[in-house]
Design a protein around this motif. Structure first.
Motif, PDB file in Angstrom:
ATOM      1  N   THR A  41       0.776  -1.281  -0.088  1.00  0.00           N
ATOM      2  CA  THR A  41      -0.168   0.120  -0.032  1.00  0.00           C
ATOM      3  C   THR A  41       0.943   1.129  -0.003  1.00  0.00           C
ATOM      4  OG1 THR A  41      -1.902  -1.259   1.307  1.00  0.00           O
ATOM      5  CG2 THR A  41      -1.763   1.302   1.267  1.00  0.00           C
ATOM      6  N   ARG A  42       1.939   1.272   0.831  1.00  0.00           N
ATOM      7  CA  ARG A  42       2.799   2.521   0.890  1.00  0.00           C
ATOM      8  C   ARG A  42       3.450   2.329  -0.356  1.00  0.00           C
ATOM      9  NH1 ARG A  42       3.948   6.987   2.579  1.00  0.00           N
ATOM     10  NH2 ARG A  42       6.029   7.458   2.841  1.00  0.00           N
ATOM     11  N   ILE A  43       3.886   1.509  -1.298  1.00  0.00           N
ATOM     12  CA  ILE A  43       4.518   1.635  -2.399  1.00  0.00           C
ATOM     13  C   ILE A  43       3.699   2.280  -3.507  1.00  0.00           C
ATOM     14  CG2 ILE A  43       5.465   0.158  -4.353  1.00  0.00           C
ATOM     15  CD1 ILE A  43       6.854  -1.233  -2.443  1.00  0.00           C
ATOM     16  N   GLU A  44       2.359   1.768  -3.513  1.00  0.00           N
ATOM     17  CA  GLU A  44       1.503   2.415  -4.135  1.00  0.00           C
ATOM     18  C   GLU A  44       0.995   3.895  -4.095  1.00  0.00           C
ATOM     19  OE1 GLU A  44      -2.027  -0.091  -3.902  1.00  0.00           O
ATOM     20  OE2 GLU A  44      -1.179  -1.978  -5.052  1.00  0.00           O
ATOM     21  N   HIS A  45       1.194   4.106  -2.867  1.00  0.00           N
ATOM     22  CA  HIS A  45       0.978   5.641  -2.560  1.00  0.00           C
ATOM     23  C   HIS A  45       2.121   6.419  -2.888  1.00  0.00           C
ATOM     24  CE1 HIS A  45       0.032   9.022  -0.243  1.00  0.00           C
ATOM     25  NE2 HIS A  45       1.218   9.120   0.365  1.00  0.00           N
ATOM     26  N   LEU A  46       3.303   5.938  -2.672  1.00  0.00           N
ATOM     27  CA  LEU A  46       4.499   6.554  -3.256  1.00  0.00           C
ATOM     28  C   LEU A  46       4.462   6.836  -4.850  1.00  0.00           C
ATOM     29  CD1 LEU A  46       7.204   5.331  -0.716  1.00  0.00           C
ATOM     30  CD2 LEU A  46       6.166   7.479  -1.158  1.00  0.00           C
ATOM     31  N   GLU A  47       4.039   5.658  -5.565  1.00  0.00           N
ATOM     32  CA  GLU A  47       4.163   5.701  -6.963  1.00  0.00           C
ATOM     33  C   GLU A  47       3.020   6.714  -7.383  1.00  0.00           C
ATOM     34  OE1 GLU A  47       3.457   1.774  -7.934  1.00  0.00           O
ATOM     35  OE2 GLU A  47       5.349   1.176  -7.975  1.00  0.00           O
ATOM     36  N   GLN A  48       1.998   6.886  -6.749  1.00  0.00           N
ATOM     37  CA  GLN A  48       0.827   7.913  -7.050  1.00  0.00           C
ATOM     38  C   GLN A  48       1.316   9.322  -6.616  1.00  0.00           C
ATOM     39  OE1 GLN A  48      -2.160   7.548  -8.653  1.00  0.00           O
ATOM     40  NE2 GLN A  48      -2.207   9.968  -8.583  1.00  0.00           N
ATOM     41  N   ALA A  49       2.128   9.371  -5.576  1.00  0.00           N
ATOM     42  CA  ALA A  49       2.699  10.742  -5.216  1.00  0.00           C
ATOM     43  C   ALA A  49       3.707  11.321  -6.373  1.00  0.00           C
ATOM     44  CB  ALA A  49       3.216  10.545  -3.760  1.00  0.00           C
ATOM     45  N   ALA A  50       4.417  10.218  -6.790  1.00  0.00           N
ATOM     46  CA  ALA A  50       5.445  10.548  -7.819  1.00  0.00           C
ATOM     47  C   ALA A  50       4.703  10.816  -9.199  1.00  0.00           C
ATOM     48  CB  ALA A  50       6.251   9.335  -8.009  1.00  0.00           C
ATOM     49  N   HIS A  51       3.880  10.275  -9.547  1.00  0.00           N
ATOM     50  CA  HIS A  51       3.009  10.566 -10.808  1.00  0.00           C
ATOM     51  C   HIS A  51       2.425  12.055 -10.719  1.00  0.00           C
ATOM     52  CE1 HIS A  51       0.418   9.993 -14.242  1.00  0.00           C
ATOM     53  NE2 HIS A  51      -0.631  10.579 -13.590  1.00  0.00           N
ATOM     54  N   THR A  52       1.768  12.367  -9.259  1.00  0.00           N
ATOM     55  CA  THR A  52       1.213  13.361  -9.272  1.00  0.00           C
ATOM     56  C   THR A  52       2.211  14.807  -9.143  1.00  0.00           C
ATOM     57  OG1 THR A  52      -0.571  12.577  -7.762  1.00  0.00           O
ATOM     58  CG2 THR A  52      -0.077  14.977  -7.545  1.00  0.00           C
ATOM     59  N   GLN A  53       3.477  14.342  -8.716  1.00  0.00           N
ATOM     60  CA  GLN A  53       4.624  15.333  -8.682  1.00  0.00           C
ATOM     61  C   GLN A  53       5.145  15.755 -10.079  1.00  0.00           C
ATOM     62  OE1 GLN A  53       5.814  17.330  -6.176  1.00  0.00           O
ATOM     63  NE2 GLN A  53       6.610  18.450  -7.613  1.00  0.00           N
ATOM     64  N   ARG A  54       5.211  14.486 -11.027  1.00  0.00           N
ATOM     65  CA  ARG A  54       5.663  14.625 -12.255  1.00  0.00           C
ATOM     66  C   ARG A  54       4.535  15.535 -13.138  1.00  0.00           C
ATOM     67  NH1 ARG A  54       7.051   9.173 -12.063  1.00  0.00           N
ATOM     68  NH2 ARG A  54       4.926   8.836 -12.643  1.00  0.00           N
TER      69      ARG A  54
END
Length: 185
Positions: A41-54
């Motif tokens: 869940t944490r990895i998915e959250h970090l991936e989503q945050a990275a996508h949002t930041q991009r």
């Protein structure tokens, strides 16, 4: 016979140890399952945050691009810095080309952000190619597009617009809005 009995006891002990080991591993895995789920869940959250930041960075870059082009359109001295036409384009037309670039880049940005489908981008390009200044801009920037990496979104969409322009020029119908086959996603 004593040897056989000893061998069976040994085999039985090894089998018991193996069953015990397997049971222990199953218990350990069951105990760690919530931790693994939390990590996933944490990895998915970090991936989503990275996508949002991009996406945020991309939107910021697009805004900066617009601000720079606006300055060049407003100031002929600054427009000279962006003269990629070796002085062959008069200043007024160059400012128009800069605006055409801004429009195209904006649509490209919308596509990359997922706010526009390929089919919608195609429709945008088809309508823009009806504008003589935009066609001139498109022809004038052909050498610039030739330097793009072939697999980039910008290169693929540029080739799509190039092909559409050829189709529009070859058609003899007045209904330009039906020319070309919109691409599928």
């Amino acid at each position: 016979m004593a040897t056989q009995s000893f061998g069976l006891r040994r085999l039985s002990a090894v089998a018991s140890a193996g069953v015990g080991l397997a049971a222990g591993a199953a218990v350990a895995l069951t105990a760690q399952r919530p931790a693994l789920k939390a990590l996933r869940t944490r990895i998915e959250h970090l991936e989503q945050a990275a996508h949002t930041q991009r996406q945020t960075n991309f939107a910021h870059q697009q805004r900066l691009h617009w601000e720079l082009l606006s300055k060049a359109m407003d100031d002929p001295d600054l427009a000279e810095v962006l003269d990629a036409y070796n002085g062959t384009v008069p200043p007024r037309k160059q400012r128009q080309f800069l605006f055409a670039n801004a429009l195209y880049t904006n649509a490209l940005c919308y596509y990359r952000m997922g706010n526009m489908t390929r089919e919608e981008f195609f429709g945008f390009a088809r309508s823009m190619l009806q504008i003589p200044i935009f066609r001139e801009y498109w022809y004038a920037t052909r050498p610039h597009r030739a330097t793009l990496i072939d697999t980039s979104d910008e290169a693929r969409l540029g080739r799509m617009v190039d092909n559409l322009l050829v189709q529009l020029e070859e058609t003899d119908i007045d209904e330009w809005w039906v020319v070309g086959e919109p691409p599928s996603e």
